[in-house]
Enzyme design. Structure first.
Site, PDB file in Angstrom:
ATOM      1  N   SER A  96       0.824  -1.199   0.000  1.00 11.07           N
ATOM      2  CA  SER A  96       0.000   0.000   0.000  1.00 11.07           C
ATOM      3  C   SER A  96       0.867   1.262   0.000  1.00 11.07           C
ATOM      4  CB  SER A  96      -0.967  -0.045   1.186  1.00 11.07           C
ATOM      5  OG  SER A  96      -1.972   0.924   1.082  1.00 11.07           O
ATOM      6  N   ASP A 190     -10.344  -4.096  -4.095  1.00 12.98           N
ATOM      7  CA  ASP A 190      -9.525  -3.055  -3.471  1.00 12.98           C
ATOM      8  C   ASP A 190      -9.758  -1.727  -4.191  1.00 12.98           C
ATOM      9  OD1 ASP A 190      -7.554  -1.502  -2.305  1.00 12.98           O
ATOM     10  OD2 ASP A 190      -5.880  -2.760  -2.956  1.00 12.98           O
ATOM     11  N   HIS A 220      -8.337  -5.105   0.273  1.00 16.70           N
ATOM     12  CA  HIS A 220      -7.133  -4.404   0.692  1.00 16.70           C
ATOM     13  C   HIS A 220      -6.641  -4.941   2.045  1.00 16.70           C
ATOM     14  CE1 HIS A 220      -4.402  -0.983   0.342  1.00 16.70           C
ATOM     15  NE2 HIS A 220      -4.492  -0.867   1.654  1.00 16.70           N
TER      16      HIS A 220
END
Length: 251
Positions: A96, A190, A220
């Protein structure tokens, strides 16, 4: 002074070295939140994993985080052998926000000393962009659009120069030529999915060898949900296998 944590494989060293950069929206995360991820990658890939506790927003907004990761990378390139690492290029990986930081630092260094990049569901688009995946998956699937806005406000504030900076808006940035082979994962549920797909294409256009693997059923941060779903394990196993393949090819 930055805190680091080193994870060593059970096999005899010296080992290839991987610097892991944790996610958390540039606002959260530390050595503890990603301890299991680093332990797993260390064991699966047979590498020395070094995790960095970089400075977080809002107390330390952009560019403190990439500056810290760059400083750590440069230190490891000079001192990995003191931790049991092999001399030579190291790998950079992150999830991320951490994936964005890993790529930004590789770009800053023009790939010098970096032999591989592993990017789990990276942040890549301009923070004000609303992609189709953000519209479809930005509510009720762990990472929300509201949370992303909160992260960006803390990390970047309202300064347009920061929000459009090439180290933030990677999809509009240049200068990725010469970066090392890259493994990139996107997730089907996501909000960041579309920008990850676009980033893989953007890197390929710059001549970077990219292996893009898509996991259609995942949300996610699935790296942290391995007790509920095997997908997080699969992501780590796939990156570890790719790192081993690259090592075996070089050998």
């Amino acid at each position: 002074m930055l805190a680091l944590r080193a994870y060593t494989p059970p096999s005899p060293g010296p080992w290839p070295t991987l610097l892991y950069v944790h996610g958390g929206g540039f606002l959260m995360g530390d050595l503890e939140t990603h301890d299991a991820v680093c332990r797993t990658l260390c064991q699966m890939a047979g590498v020395l994993v070094v995790a960095v506790d970089y400075r977080l927003a809002p107390e330390h907004p952009f560019p403190a985080a990439p500056d810290d990761v760059e400083a750590t990378t440069r230190w490891l390139l000079a001192h990995a052998e003191s931790l049991g690492g092999q001399p030579g290029p190291l790998a950079l990986a992150g999830d991320s926000a951490g994936a964005q930081l890993a790529l930004v630092v590789a770009r800053r260094l023009r790939g010098q000393g970096i032999g591989a990049l592993g990017l789990f569901y990276p942040v890549a688009a301009h923070p004000d962009t609303l992609s189709a995946s953000q519209h479809e998956h930005g509510h009720g699937k762990f990472l929300t659009r509201a949370a992303m806005d909160w992260f960006n406000q803390a990390y970047l504030g309202s300064d347009p120069a920061r929000r459009g900076h090439p180290e933030v808006d990677l999809l509009s940035a240049k200068g990725f030529e010469g970066l090392p082979p890259t493994w990139l994962a996107t997730l089907g549920h996501d909000p960041l999915c579309d920008e990850g797909v676009a980033l893989a294409d953007h890197l390929r256009q710059a001549g970077v060898p990219v292996r893009h693997q898509h996991y259609p059923g995942a949300i996610h941060a699935c790296l942290h949900f391995t007790r509920l779903s095997p997908t997080g394990w699969q992501l780590m196993a796939d990156l570890a296998q790719w790192l081993r393949e690259r090592r075996d090819t070089k050998d």
